[in-house]
Each structure stands twice: as C-alpha cells, then as structure tokens.
Design a protein around this motif. Sequence first.
Motif, PDB file in Angstrom:
ATOM      1  N   GLN A 152       0.842  -1.188   0.000  1.00 38.75           N
ATOM      2  CA  GLN A 152       0.000   0.000   0.000  1.00 38.75           C
ATOM      3  C   GLN A 152       0.879   1.241   0.000  1.00 38.75           C
ATOM      4  O   GLN A 152       2.069   1.177   0.320  1.00 38.75           O
ATOM      5  N   VAL A 153       0.291   2.356  -0.389  1.00 41.00           N
ATOM      6  CA  VAL A 153       1.066   3.581  -0.507  1.00 41.00           C
ATOM      7  C   VAL A 153       0.216   4.771  -0.066  1.00 41.00           C
ATOM      8  O   VAL A 153      -1.017   4.765  -0.240  1.00 41.00           O
ATOM      9  N   THR A 154       0.865   5.757   0.512  1.00 40.46           N
ATOM     10  CA  THR A 154       0.190   7.003   0.908  1.00 40.46           C
ATOM     11  C   THR A 154       0.917   8.172   0.283  1.00 40.46           C
ATOM     12  O   THR A 154       2.142   8.294   0.395  1.00 40.46           O
ATOM     13  N   LEU A 155       0.153   8.998  -0.408  1.00 43.63           N
ATOM     14  CA  LEU A 155       0.693  10.182  -1.060  1.00 43.63           C
ATOM     15  C   LEU A 155       0.154  11.411  -0.359  1.00 43.63           C
ATOM     16  O   LEU A 155      -0.996  11.431   0.093  1.00 43.63           O
ATOM     17  N   SER A 156       0.974  12.456  -0.316  1.00 43.05           N
ATOM     18  CA  SER A 156       0.589  13.655   0.411  1.00 43.05           C
ATOM     19  C   SER A 156       0.539  14.878  -0.501  1.00 43.05           C
ATOM     20  O   SER A 156       1.301  14.973  -1.461  1.00 43.05           O
ATOM     21  N   CYS A 157      -0.350  15.795  -0.165  1.00 43.48           N
ATOM     22  CA  CYS A 157      -0.529  17.004  -0.959  1.00 43.48           C
ATOM     23  C   CYS A 157      -0.786  18.191  -0.031  1.00 43.48           C
ATOM     24  O   CYS A 157      -1.664  18.130   0.837  1.00 43.48           O
TER      25      CYS A 157
END
Lengths: 114, 112
Positions: A18-23
């Motif tokens: 799984q992956v988490t991207l931030s903005c």
Amino acid sequence: KAGVTQTPRYLIKTRGQQVTLSCSPISGHRSVSWYQQTPGQGLQFLFEYFSETQRNKGNFPGRFSGRQFSNSRSEMNVSTLELGDSALYLCASSITLAGGDEQFFGPGTRLTVL
Amino acid sequence: QKEVEQNSGPLSVPEGAIASLNCTYSDRVSQSFFWYRQYSGKSPELIMSIYSNGDKEDGRFTAQLNKASQYVSLLIRDSQPSDSATYLCAVNSPGGFQKLVFGTGTRLLVSP
C-alpha cells in the motif's frame, strides 16, 4: 505564493503493498482534488475534498481512498497495489474566483508498481 | 461518445504562425472550461479559463467558447518552439464541484 506541493515525488512499490501520497494546497485554497494520469487513460478524476469532506468521487475501486485534514492538506492511499496502478498521481488545489473555479496542479507523484 | 474530445495531433506549425487547438464536449450544462499546457514529464499548467460565450484573450493566447455548438478552442499567436507541449482541454459541470473532465490532449509541435 508557494504552489501546490506533493510528496514524495517518486515511489517504487511492489504488487500487494500500500502507498500514501501527500498534498499541500496553495495557502488559502480549501479544495483539493486528486487525479490519476496514465498514457492509456489520460487524466482521470479520483476524488475531491473540501473542508475535510469528500464532495465527489470518480470511478475508481475502493482501494483508492483519501482524506483531508483541518489545515487543508490531503492524503490519498492506495491499498493492495496492482501493476495497473503505475501512474502519475496529481493533486490540484482550487479557489473560487468571480467567474468560476480554477484548479492548480502540483508536480505529481510518479508511482511505479513492480 | 467521449465527454471531452480533442484531436491527438500532433499539430505542427512553423514558428511565428497561429496554432489553433479545438475541443468539443458532450455535457450541455457544462459551465467552466479550461486549457492546460503540459510539457513532457511535467504536471499540467493552467493557461486559460473561460466561462461565457465569446473570446477571452491573455497575451498570445485566445480562448473561444461557443456553448450552442459545445465547442471551445485555443489560439496561440506568434507560436514559439517553447510552446511545443500537449494542450489539455478540461470541462467542469455545475454541481460537479471540482471534478474536471479532461480530453486526451493535443500535442503541438512548433518548428523553428
């Protein structure tokens, strides 16, 4: 004024992870939208958040999720990664002007799934 | 029928010429229209927005909107090699909040 920032800029993961991207949106912008860009499908809308609430969702499986924090920063998560999830993930923040809303994109996160 | 359609190109024009990029959309209630420029390996950059029928000019760029024909175009005057990029047409419908529907983009090549 600083633009939209996204972290990380590049990611390499393997199938099933799984992956988490931030903005982080432009200061003062309260709406954050996420898009996926692939050579085959082009730019496709994932979801949009405003004041910590998801207002709109695109046609993506439930493996794709997101959230927004009280400071308008947003994250998106993709679980159980598939090879087809390899793409450029773009975040856009928007502001309402007199005529309408304009969205400004961040540099994107390039996700490669092996 | 795709919601937003563009000719994929490439559209080749010589330096100094006018480049004309076209886009049609299917949702008659669409209210907001945008042109983005995307260089290879970069993210889309907003260059024009238009909300009412007619022309809107900004420097060398002119956006034209005809809601009756469901047609929006972008003219680039005095094209420069640095204008070589993919141009994306995007449409936002009322009630769609910030959901933009994009065309597949037109690749523009400006030769010196």
